[in-house]
Design a protein around this motif. Structure first.
Motif, PDB file in Angstrom:
ATOM      1  N   SER A 111      35.712  44.464  30.779  1.00  0.00           N
ATOM      2  CA  SER A 111      34.726  43.429  31.110  1.00  0.00           C
ATOM      3  C   SER A 111      35.393  42.528  32.250  1.00  0.00           C
ATOM      4  CB  SER A 111      34.529  42.541  29.955  1.00  0.00           C
ATOM      5  OG  SER A 111      35.438  41.883  29.572  1.00  0.00           O
ATOM      6  N   ILE A 112      36.596  43.044  32.673  1.00  0.00           N
ATOM      7  CA  ILE A 112      37.424  42.089  33.798  1.00  0.00           C
ATOM      8  C   ILE A 112      36.568  42.324  35.087  1.00  0.00           C
ATOM      9  CG2 ILE A 112      39.550  41.670  35.039  1.00  0.00           C
ATOM     10  CD1 ILE A 112      40.946  42.344  32.287  1.00  0.00           C
ATOM     11  N   GLN A 113      36.350  41.537  35.839  1.00  0.00           N
ATOM     12  CA  GLN A 113      35.811  41.396  37.277  1.00  0.00           C
ATOM     13  C   GLN A 113      36.646  40.740  38.059  1.00  0.00           C
ATOM     14  OE1 GLN A 113      31.774  40.157  36.841  1.00  0.00           O
ATOM     15  NE2 GLN A 113      30.795  42.137  36.254  1.00  0.00           N
ATOM     16  N   ILE A 114      36.812  41.364  39.399  1.00  0.00           N
ATOM     17  CA  ILE A 114      37.775  40.733  40.286  1.00  0.00           C
ATOM     18  C   ILE A 114      37.026  40.636  41.577  1.00  0.00           C
ATOM     19  CG2 ILE A 114      39.648  40.948  41.739  1.00  0.00           C
ATOM     20  CD1 ILE A 114      41.012  42.677  39.564  1.00  0.00           C
ATOM     21  N   LYS A 115      36.957  39.266  42.007  1.00  0.00           N
ATOM     22  CA  LYS A 115      36.158  38.857  43.407  1.00  0.00           C
ATOM     23  C   LYS A 115      37.278  38.218  44.121  1.00  0.00           C
ATOM     24  CE  LYS A 115      31.522  39.010  41.502  1.00  0.00           C
ATOM     25  NZ  LYS A 115      30.203  38.199  41.487  1.00  0.00           N
ATOM     26  N   ALA A 116      36.697  37.421  45.268  1.00  0.00           N
ATOM     27  CA  ALA A 116      37.853  36.733  46.138  1.00  0.00           C
ATOM     28  C   ALA A 116      37.066  35.626  46.679  1.00  0.00           C
ATOM     29  CB  ALA A 116      38.080  37.595  47.256  1.00  0.00           C
ATOM     30  N   ARG A 117      37.775  34.662  46.955  1.00  0.00           N
ATOM     31  CA  ARG A 117      37.290  33.196  47.637  1.00  0.00           C
ATOM     32  C   ARG A 117      38.323  33.026  48.577  1.00  0.00           C
ATOM     33  NH1 ARG A 117      39.068  27.968  45.403  1.00  0.00           N
ATOM     34  NH2 ARG A 117      40.677  28.257  43.884  1.00  0.00           N
ATOM     35  N   SER A 118      37.788  32.273  49.487  1.00  0.00           N
ATOM     36  CA  SER A 118      38.478  31.895  50.922  1.00  0.00           C
ATOM     37  C   SER A 118      38.891  30.418  50.560  1.00  0.00           C
ATOM     38  CB  SER A 118      37.861  32.321  51.851  1.00  0.00           C
ATOM     39  OG  SER A 118      38.734  31.871  52.963  1.00  0.00           O
ATOM     40  N   ILE A 119      40.454  30.096  50.917  1.00  0.00           N
ATOM     41  CA  ILE A 119      40.728  28.828  51.241  1.00  0.00           C
ATOM     42  C   ILE A 119      41.443  28.749  52.553  1.00  0.00           C
ATOM     43  CG2 ILE A 119      42.486  26.851  50.362  1.00  0.00           C
ATOM     44  CD1 ILE A 119      41.978  27.863  47.755  1.00  0.00           C
TER      45      ILE A 119
END
Length: 204
Positions: free
Chosen positions: A89-97
């Motif tokens: 059930s693990i989902q990996i996304k990304a966010r930008s800083i």
């Protein structure tokens, strides 16, 4: 611009524009570095808290597992452990800083489903499973925080190098260029003024 640029008013304007652009770039790099540092400090504090919680949870989990092994036998516990379903059930996304991509791991904890009969096990096995479930959740959080901290630290190093190059090389170079062109133009104006005075006197 080439430091040996011919001293003209047009080149002086270009040099001043380049200097202003380099100064603005340094300010932006400095702000970016400060923002990233602030984010990194927050992540480091988070990582310390999670690591401390993981250590205590691991201690409790292995104590419960040891008790279950004694009460039920290591072979039987291993047999029960192999029946536990895989968690996908693990989902990996990304966010930008500030242009730095950091992972955003999402994990929806699902209710534990028993894969063994209650009458054939002991309470220690349930305790061990609960503790290891908590360890799994904490490990997921820690991996996200540590990976994010590593990427931010790498980005901070690159930003610091660029800021230093602008501050110590680019900006002083353009400052020197502006000064040299300005001095050359002033000297040229003085020569021109003196030449005109001489011409005026000769005419008189």
């Amino acid at each position: 611009m080439n430091p040996n640029t011919f001293p003209t008013k047009g080149n002086l304007i270009l040099a001043k524009n380049s200097l202003a652009l380099a100064s603005q770039g340094y300010e932006l790099m400095d702000k970016k570095r400060n923002i990233l540092l602030r984010e990194l400090m927050g992540l480091i504090d988070q990582a310390k808290g999670i690591q401390s919680e993981i250590d205590s949870t691991y201690t409790a989990a292995y104590a419960a597992l040891q008790k279950a092994n004694i009460e039920l036998g290591i072979g039987y516990v291993q047999e029960l452990a192999s029946a536990v379903p895989v968690d996908d059930s693990i989902q990996i996304k990304a966010r930008s800083i500030m242009g730095t991509e950091i992972p955003l791991v999402r994990h929806e904890p699902s209710p534990m489903q028993l894969t063994y009969a209650c009458y054939s096990t002991r309470e220690s096995l349930d305790e061990a499973r609960l503790h290891f479930e908590k360890v799994k959740d904490l490990t997921i959080k820690l991996s996200m925080v540590e990976n994010s901290a590593y990427r931010l630290a790498s980005s901070i190093r690159k930003t610091q190098k660029r800021a230093n190059a602008l501050k110590n090389i680019t900006i002083p170079t353009y400052q020197t260029l502006v000064t040299n062109i300005s001095n050359a133009l002033e000297e040229k104006d003085r020569e021109e003024f003196t030449r005109l005075k001489v011409i005026k006197r000769s005419k008189q």
